[in-house]
Enzyme design. Structure first.
Site, PDB file in Angstrom:
ATOM      1  N   LEU A  87       0.916  -1.261  -0.063  1.00 25.50           N
ATOM      2  CA  LEU A  87      -0.051  -0.226  -0.131  1.00 25.50           C
ATOM      3  C   LEU A  87       0.859   1.263  -0.065  1.00 25.50           C
ATOM      4  O   LEU A  87       2.101   1.173   0.636  1.00 25.50           O
ATOM      5  CB  LEU A  87      -1.060   0.190   1.405  1.00 25.50           C
ATOM      6  CG  LEU A  87      -2.052  -1.095   1.383  1.00 25.50           C
ATOM      7  CD1 LEU A  87      -2.593  -1.130   2.886  1.00 25.50           C
ATOM      8  CD2 LEU A  87      -3.008  -0.992   0.359  1.00 25.50           C
ATOM      9  N   ASP A  88       0.380   2.111  -0.831  1.00 19.38           N
ATOM     10  CA  ASP A  88       1.095   3.347  -0.706  1.00 19.38           C
ATOM     11  C   ASP A  88       1.386   4.014   0.871  1.00 19.38           C
ATOM     12  O   ASP A  88       0.487   3.549   1.651  1.00 19.38           O
ATOM     13  CB  ASP A  88       0.509   4.396  -1.450  1.00 19.38           C
ATOM     14  CG  ASP A  88       0.489   4.346  -3.050  1.00 19.38           C
ATOM     15  OD1 ASP A  88       1.320   3.298  -3.373  1.00 19.38           O
ATOM     16  OD2 ASP A  88      -0.537   4.691  -3.617  1.00 19.38           O
ATOM     17  N   MET A  89       2.374   4.885   0.870  1.00 21.81           N
ATOM     18  CA  MET A  89       2.626   5.361   2.252  1.00 21.81           C
ATOM     19  C   MET A  89       1.317   5.813   2.773  1.00 21.81           C
ATOM     20  O   MET A  89       0.976   5.774   4.167  1.00 21.81           O
ATOM     21  CB  MET A  89       3.719   6.492   2.323  1.00 21.81           C
ATOM     22  CG  MET A  89       4.055   6.813   3.687  1.00 21.81           C
ATOM     23  SD  MET A  89       5.375   8.078   3.690  1.00 21.81           S
ATOM     24  CE  MET A  89       4.630   9.636   3.019  1.00 21.81           C
ATOM     25  N   THR A 106      -1.831   5.495   1.930  1.00 18.53           N
ATOM     26  CA  THR A 106      -2.926   4.632   1.870  1.00 18.53           C
ATOM     27  C   THR A 106      -3.267   3.899   3.065  1.00 18.53           C
ATOM     28  O   THR A 106      -2.207   3.188   3.381  1.00 18.53           O
ATOM     29  CB  THR A 106      -3.002   3.956   0.376  1.00 18.53           C
ATOM     30  OG1 THR A 106      -2.863   4.692  -0.559  1.00 18.53           O
ATOM     31  CG2 THR A 106      -4.136   2.960   0.223  1.00 18.53           C
ATOM     32  N   ARG A 166      -5.392   5.929  -7.972  1.00 17.05           N
ATOM     33  CA  ARG A 166      -5.416   7.387  -8.148  1.00 17.05           C
ATOM     34  C   ARG A 166      -5.137   7.509  -9.565  1.00 17.05           C
ATOM     35  O   ARG A 166      -5.589   8.971 -10.200  1.00 17.05           O
ATOM     36  CB  ARG A 166      -4.074   7.519  -7.339  1.00 17.05           C
ATOM     37  CG  ARG A 166      -4.346   7.143  -5.921  1.00 17.05           C
ATOM     38  CD  ARG A 166      -2.681   7.193  -5.350  1.00 17.05           C
ATOM     39  NE  ARG A 166      -2.085   8.642  -5.067  1.00 17.05           N
ATOM     40  CZ  ARG A 166      -0.874   8.595  -4.642  1.00 17.05           C
ATOM     41  NH1 ARG A 166      -0.311   7.723  -4.118  1.00 17.05           N
ATOM     42  NH2 ARG A 166      -0.649   9.960  -4.585  1.00 17.05           N
TER      43      ARG A 166
END
Length: 298
Positions: A132-134, A136, A234
């Site tokens: 997961l993105d930082m 998210t 995104r």
């Protein structure tokens, strides 16, 4: 650690232990080698060589190798949603990178897991099955052994897993349900941003369902990923004119609402890598996401 057992049947007569293990368990070649050289295969409780032919009714048991990561331990909270000997699935908080990188060498979930292991008297090698993105939040899968990692990864490639997200996007999304099937690539290798690239992009499919429309000009959507490209949700939502609220990288700036992209991995469906049981897990919305809903609902 996880332990695998098998009782030899009449149909197995004449077959050596190593053949029965290959047939009964879907271990990788690498893991099979480790079992052999670390003497982790047992017949009726005693160490056994793979060439031995067992009798009917004998019990073959396997212990998985004991491994542990060596990241520096840090006091970063870990929020388990599901845990057993093979899997740890957590609800990741915002603002924390999953794994150490050149840009974020510390203060990651991996560092927090080292402290979590100490507190829970565990030892395993950290294997992230998804990322997961930082900024998210939501469900993050950690495999506690190589077999669990291999099995869940196979499911993802076979598309038998489901990862559902909730997001708040700018604008009113008109269609109730639709699919975005547009390739995603990285136009500039020196820039982290991705984009829809009809030439040179990788196949990327996102299924979108409207959950709620807000009169203030925002929409909450559910997103089901068919592929897992970096920044896929995104990029896709921004491309169709509905960037995520708070997504500064893709045009969804709204610092008065939230200081990160309003994206949460809220539901996960996978088969357990050992038992085969279907796991359906959910992670509650984080507080800052709830605050956005409260603000745009007024």
């Amino acid at each position: 650690m996880a332990k695998f057992k098998y009782i030899v049947t009449e149909e197995d007569k004449g077959l050596p232990v190593k053949t029965l293990i290959r047939r009964r368990f879907s271990f990788s070649s690498r893991l099979m080698s480790k079992l052999k050289y670390q003497h982790l295969v047992f017949l009726n409780g005693e160490e056994v060589a793979g060439w031995i032919t067992p009798e009917v009714g004998a019990e073959i048991s396997i212990k998985l190798p004991e491994e542990k990561s060596d990241f520096p331990a840090e006091d970063i909270p870990i929020y388990p949603v599901y845990e057993d000997d093979d899997l740890l699935i957590i609800n990741k908080q915002p603002g924390v990178t999953v794994h150490p990188t050149k840009g974020h060498p510390s203060h990651t979930i991996a560092n927090g897991l080292m402290t979590y292991m100490d507190k829970t008297s565990q030892a395993f090698k950290v294997r992230f099955v998804n990322r997961l993105d930082m900024d998210t939040t939501g469900l993050l899968i950690i495999a506690k052994n190589s077999h669990a990692q291999d099995e869940v990864t196979k499911q993802m490639k076979a598309k038998t897993t489901e990862k559902r997200y909730k997001a708040i996007v700018n604008g009113i999304v008109e269609k109730d349900e639709f699919t975005i099937d547009l390739p995603i690539g990285r136009p500039d290798p020196d820039n982290v941003a991705r984009a829809v690239m009809m030439e040179g992009g990788y196949p990327s499919v996102t299924h979108v369902k409207v959950l709620e429309r807000y009169p203030a000009g925002y929409t909450m959507v559910e997103l089901l990923l068919e592929t897992g490209r970096t920044h896929q949700i995104r990029v896709h939502m921004s491309h169709i004119g509905h960037p995520l609220v708070g997504d500064f990288l893709y045009g969804g700036e709204h610092p008065e609402l939230i200081d990160r992209q309003a994206l949460h991995s809220y539901k996960l469906s996978i088969n357990h890598p050992v038992s085969g049981e279907r796991l359906v897990l959910e992670a509650p919305l984080p507080d800052d996401f709830k605050e956005v809903i409260e603000k745009i609902s007024k």
